[in-house]
Design a protein around this motif. Structure first.
Motif, mmCIF file in Angstrom:
data_model
loop_
_atom_site.group_PDB
_atom_site.id
_atom_site.type_symbol
_atom_site.label_atom_id
_atom_site.label_comp_id
_atom_site.label_asym_id
_atom_site.label_seq_id
_atom_site.Cartn_x
_atom_site.Cartn_y
_atom_site.Cartn_z
ATOM 1 N N UNK A 8 0.837 -1.207 0.000
ATOM 2 C CA UNK A 8 0.000 0.000 0.000
ATOM 3 C C UNK A 8 0.867 1.250 0.000
ATOM 4 N N UNK A 9 1.921 1.239 0.784
ATOM 5 C CA UNK A 9 2.826 2.398 0.820
ATOM 6 C C UNK A 9 3.511 2.577 -0.525
ATOM 7 N N UNK A 10 3.949 1.480 -1.126
ATOM 8 C CA UNK A 10 4.611 1.558 -2.433
ATOM 9 C C UNK A 10 3.644 2.072 -3.487
ATOM 10 N N UNK A 11 2.392 1.653 -3.428
ATOM 11 C CA UNK A 11 1.401 2.143 -4.398
ATOM 12 C C UNK A 11 1.156 3.646 -4.239
ATOM 13 N N UNK A 12 1.059 4.116 -3.006
ATOM 14 C CA UNK A 12 0.860 5.550 -2.777
ATOM 15 C C UNK A 12 2.048 6.332 -3.303
ATOM 16 N N UNK A 13 3.249 5.852 -3.028
ATOM 17 C CA UNK A 13 4.454 6.517 -3.529
ATOM 18 C C UNK A 13 4.472 6.502 -5.054
ATOM 19 N N UNK A 14 4.078 5.375 -5.638
ATOM 20 C CA UNK A 14 4.018 5.274 -7.097
ATOM 21 C C UNK A 14 3.038 6.290 -7.679
ATOM 22 N N UNK A 19 2.181 11.223 -10.679
ATOM 23 C CA UNK A 19 1.498 12.521 -10.720
ATOM 24 C C UNK A 19 2.517 13.639 -10.881
ATOM 25 N N UNK A 20 3.606 13.568 -10.128
ATOM 26 C CA UNK A 20 4.658 14.572 -10.246
ATOM 27 C C UNK A 20 5.287 14.547 -11.636
ATOM 28 N N UNK A 21 5.519 13.366 -12.172
ATOM 29 C CA UNK A 21 6.100 13.234 -13.501
ATOM 30 C C UNK A 21 5.186 13.807 -14.576
ATOM 31 N N UNK A 22 3.890 13.542 -14.483
ATOM 32 C CA UNK A 22 2.977 14.099 -15.482
ATOM 33 C C UNK A 22 2.832 15.608 -15.340
ATOM 34 N N UNK A 23 2.840 16.123 -14.105
ATOM 35 C CA UNK A 23 2.780 17.572 -13.923
ATOM 36 C C UNK A 23 4.013 18.234 -14.527
ATOM 37 N N UNK A 24 5.167 17.624 -14.307
ATOM 38 C CA UNK A 24 6.411 18.140 -14.874
ATOM 39 C C UNK A 24 6.368 18.094 -16.398
ATOM 40 N N UNK A 25 5.814 17.018 -16.951
ATOM 41 C CA UNK A 25 5.728 16.877 -18.406
ATOM 42 C C UNK A 25 4.737 17.855 -19.020
ATOM 43 N N UNK A 26 3.609 18.070 -18.350
ATOM 44 C CA UNK A 26 2.586 18.973 -18.871
ATOM 45 C C UNK A 26 3.105 20.409 -18.924
ATOM 46 N N UNK A 27 3.980 20.763 -18.002
ATOM 47 C CA UNK A 27 4.507 22.119 -17.991
ATOM 48 C C UNK A 27 5.351 22.436 -19.216
ATOM 49 N N UNK A 55 -1.563 10.972 -14.040
ATOM 50 C CA UNK A 55 -0.581 10.290 -13.202
ATOM 51 C C UNK A 55 -1.160 9.073 -12.511
ATOM 52 N N UNK A 56 -2.368 9.207 -11.973
ATOM 53 C CA UNK A 56 -3.016 8.081 -11.315
ATOM 54 C C UNK A 56 -3.301 6.958 -12.315
ATOM 55 N N UNK A 57 -3.758 7.334 -13.507
ATOM 56 C CA UNK A 57 -4.072 6.339 -14.525
ATOM 57 C C UNK A 57 -2.826 5.581 -14.959
ATOM 58 N N UNK A 58 -1.734 6.286 -15.173
ATOM 59 C CA UNK A 58 -0.489 5.627 -15.571
ATOM 60 C C UNK A 58 0.022 4.735 -14.449
ATOM 61 N N UNK A 59 -0.017 5.223 -13.220
ATOM 62 C CA UNK A 59 0.436 4.426 -12.084
ATOM 63 C C UNK A 59 -0.408 3.168 -11.929
ATOM 64 N N UNK A 60 -1.711 3.294 -12.049
ATOM 65 C CA UNK A 60 -2.604 2.143 -11.946
ATOM 66 C C UNK A 60 -2.314 1.150 -13.065
ATOM 67 N N UNK A 61 -2.082 1.653 -14.274
ATOM 68 C CA UNK A 61 -1.780 0.770 -15.404
ATOM 69 C C UNK A 61 -0.466 0.027 -15.174
ATOM 70 N N UNK A 62 0.530 0.715 -14.652
ATOM 71 C CA UNK A 62 1.816 0.064 -14.378
ATOM 72 C C UNK A 62 1.654 -1.027 -13.331
ATOM 73 N N UNK A 63 0.891 -0.757 -12.264
ATOM 74 C CA UNK A 63 0.661 -1.778 -11.234
ATOM 75 C C UNK A 63 -0.138 -2.945 -11.786
ATOM 76 N N UNK A 64 -1.069 -2.673 -12.684
ATOM 77 C CA UNK A 64 -1.850 -3.736 -13.295
ATOM 78 C C UNK A 64 -0.963 -4.614 -14.171
ATOM 79 N N UNK A 65 -0.089 -3.998 -14.954
ATOM 80 C CA UNK A 65 0.845 -4.758 -15.783
ATOM 81 C C UNK A 65 1.770 -5.593 -14.905
#
Length: 79
Positions: A8-14, A19-27, A55-65
């Motif tokens: 659970x902690x790893x998922x929250x960090x992920x 989210x931070x990566x997508x915010x940085x990319x969107x800028x 960010x949440x969608x990408x993180x969820x997809x990575x965990x699903x994969x």
């Protein structure tokens, strides 16, 4: 499926990392031409919400994969 402890902690960090990566990319986008006369606060709020959703969608997809891959490896080992 219940998630406990370290996973659970790893998922929250992920989620926060993606989210931070997508915010940085969107800028890096030239979004000034998309918003004609919108106040900067509204633009920042929109970009923040967009980065949270992406960010949440990408993180969820990575965990699903990862989960599918680990299930595949487990089934190959025990099957």
């Amino acid at each position: 499926m219940q998630i406990y402890g370290v996973e659970a902690i790893i998922r929250v960090i992920s989620h926060f990392v993606f989210i931070n990566l997508t915010f940085w990319s969107i800028q890096s986008l030239n979004y000034e031409k998309w918003f004609k006369k919108a106040p900067i606060g509204q633009i920042r709020a929109f970009l923040l919400i967009l980065s949270i959703v992406l960010g949440y969608t990408v993180s969820y997809a990575m965990w699903d994969i990862f989960s599918l891959f680990s299930n595949f490896v487990f089934s190959m080992k025990n099957g």
